[in-house]
Design a protein around this motif. Structure first.
Motif, short mmCIF file in Angstrom:
data_model
loop_
_atom_site.label_atom_id
_atom_site.label_comp_id
_atom_site.label_asym_id
_atom_site.label_seq_id
_atom_site.Cartn_x
_atom_site.Cartn_y
_atom_site.Cartn_z
N GLY A 1 -7.37 -5.93 -0.94
CA GLY A 1 -7.67 -4.98 -1.97
C GLY A 1 -7.97 -3.90 -1.52
N LYS A 2 -8.71 -3.73 -0.36
CA LYS A 2 -9.18 -2.25 0.45
C LYS A 2 -8.03 -1.49 0.68
CE LYS A 2 -12.04 -0.20 3.83
NZ LYS A 2 -12.69 -0.42 5.11
N LYS A 3 -6.78 -2.36 1.28
CA LYS A 3 -5.71 -1.73 1.75
C LYS A 3 -4.83 -1.28 0.77
CE LYS A 3 -5.51 -4.41 6.07
NZ LYS A 3 -5.14 -5.60 6.61
N ILE B 1 2.24 4.43 -10.45
CA ILE B 1 1.56 3.10 -10.95
C ILE B 1 0.61 2.67 -9.74
CG2 ILE B 1 3.16 1.60 -10.11
CD1 ILE B 1 2.56 -0.08 -12.55
N LYS B 2 -0.54 2.54 -10.03
CA LYS B 2 -1.59 2.07 -9.30
C LYS B 2 -2.05 0.53 -9.44
CE LYS B 2 -1.60 5.98 -7.00
NZ LYS B 2 -0.07 6.46 -7.36
N PRO B 3 -2.81 -0.10 -8.51
CA PRO B 3 -3.44 -1.26 -8.64
C PRO B 3 -4.67 -1.44 -9.28
CG PRO B 3 -3.78 -0.81 -6.46
CD PRO B 3 -2.88 0.58 -6.84
N LEU B 4 -4.69 -2.24 -10.29
CA LEU B 4 -5.99 -1.93 -11.06
C LEU B 4 -6.83 -3.11 -10.48
CD1 LEU B 4 -8.05 -0.97 -13.57
CD2 LEU B 4 -6.80 -2.97 -14.92
N ALA B 5 -6.39 -4.30 -10.36
CA ALA B 5 -7.19 -5.32 -10.02
C ALA B 5 -6.27 -6.38 -9.43
CB ALA B 5 -7.74 -6.02 -11.16
N LEU B 6 -7.11 -7.31 -8.50
CA LEU B 6 -6.59 -8.69 -8.04
C LEU B 6 -6.98 -9.72 -9.08
CD1 LEU B 6 -6.96 -8.63 -4.12
CD2 LEU B 6 -4.76 -8.04 -5.59
N ASN B 7 -6.25 -10.39 -9.56
CA ASN B 7 -6.35 -11.55 -10.62
C ASN B 7 -5.83 -12.72 -10.30
OD1 ASN B 7 -6.62 -12.80 -13.14
ND2 ASN B 7 -6.27 -10.98 -14.14
N PHE C 1 -21.13 -8.65 -0.86
CA PHE C 1 -19.91 -8.52 0.38
C PHE C 1 -18.87 -7.38 -0.39
CE2 PHE C 1 -20.65 -13.08 0.56
CZ PHE C 1 -20.97 -13.13 2.02
N ALA C 2 -18.81 -7.27 -1.69
CA ALA C 2 -18.01 -6.29 -2.21
C ALA C 2 -18.67 -4.63 -2.14
CB ALA C 2 -17.69 -6.53 -3.75
N ALA D 1 0.93 -1.24 0.04
CA ALA D 1 -0.03 -0.03 0.01
C ALA D 1 0.91 1.35 0.02
CB ALA D 1 -0.89 -0.17 1.18
N ASP D 2 1.78 1.15 0.64
CA ASP D 2 3.04 2.37 0.76
C ASP D 2 3.43 2.57 -0.35
OD1 ASP D 2 2.48 2.88 3.71
OD2 ASP D 2 4.03 1.65 4.26
#
Length: 284
Positions: A93-95, A60-66, A131-132, A52-53
């Motif tokens: 994913g939230k973190k 660059i940023k996280p688009l998805a967990l795959n 849930f999401a 997260a840090d």
């Protein structure tokens, strides 16, 4: 349109830490993080807070967990495992600030009636949607263009998400999978572009429909997929999401990781920039 890197492209010649460093250097905007291998490997020596840090202090940023794999038509124990895994993905994913969790339908040799596939998918995706929702994370369902996947065409996948009818449930359109089972451009032309959450760009060697496997993928523009018509149609229906390059080519795993990531970007931009304006951060 912004550019993302899917870590499958360097599955055998890199790791998450290196992928992040190179994607930042080469000007990608997003990354799709592999949860089956690269994220667990990273977490052996780092924390999710470390990740997260990194995203907080870099472009660059996280688009998805795959990916959440084989979510439908499971027995009771299998379903419980899917729910447990999904909840863990939501917390992680939230973190780190992901937008999507990619969900992959069941691949099996068992023959299952299409009605039973649809009923299961709708039921499970509705549950996952609930849930999401508090997390603000969306579910991107990826149909797989292979005969043994329970959801293997665009029309079948789109029919399912329409039945779910939730704002946080949509599709991944992977050009390889679209081509792999002969999905229809007419079906795509009738679709709502806002229900396609992620575009996976790739190409393939010229094997018959139903015989393609992931290893047949090649750099965008160097195969037989009609990328021109797919991209033109996506533009017509108002697609405005991210383009994410995803390859599984064994020969590309023999390259230096930087060469792989650089070539993936160059070939993607060459193809996609003919139809969409691409905004990238540039090379550092």
């Amino acid at each position: 349109m912004k550019l993302s890197f899917n870590e499958a492209t360097t599955l055998k010649n890199s790791n998450l830490e290196k992928d992040l460093e190179l994607c930042e250097k080469l000007g990608y905007d997003y990354i799709e993080i592999r949860t089956e291998d690269k994220l667990p490997e990273y977490l052996e020596h780092h924390s999710i807070e470390d990740l997260a840090d990194y995203f907080r202090t870099h472009h660059i940023k996280p688009l998805a967990l795959n990916a959440l794999v084989f979510f439908n038509n499971r027995d009771e124990k299998g379903h419980e495992e899917i729910i447990h895994e999904f909840k863990d993905m939501l917390e992680k994913g939230k973190k780190i600030g992901i937008q999507y969790i990619v969900a992959v339908p069941l691949v099996t040799e068992e023959k299952i009636l299409k009605k039973d596939i649809k009923d299961s998918c709708v039921k499970v995706l509705t549950e996952l949607s609930d849930f999401a929702k508090p997390y603000g994370i969306k579910i991107a369902v990826e149909f797989i263009g292979h005969p043994q996947c329970t959801v293997n065409t665009f029309s079948q996948g789109y029919d399912i998400i329409q039945a779910v009818d939730r704002d946080n449930v949509g599709l991944v359109l992977d050009c390889f999978h679209f081509h792999g089972m002969g999905s229809s451009l007419e079906d795509l032309r009738k679709a709502d572009g806002s229900k396609i959450f992620i575009l996976h760009i790739d190409d393939t060697e010229d094997f018959p429909i139903g015989f393609l496997t992931d290893e047949d993928r090649v750099w965008p523009g160097q195969g037989v997929i009609d990328l021109e018509r797919i991209l033109t149609t996506l533009k017509e229906i108002g697609y405005s999401g991210v383009v994410s390059v995803e390859l599984f080519r064994p020969e590309y795993y023999q390259l230096d990781a930087e060469e792989t990531i650089k070539t993936a970007k160059e070939t993607t931009l060459t193809v996609v920039s003919q139809y969409f304006e691409i905004e990238t951060a540039g090379v550092k």
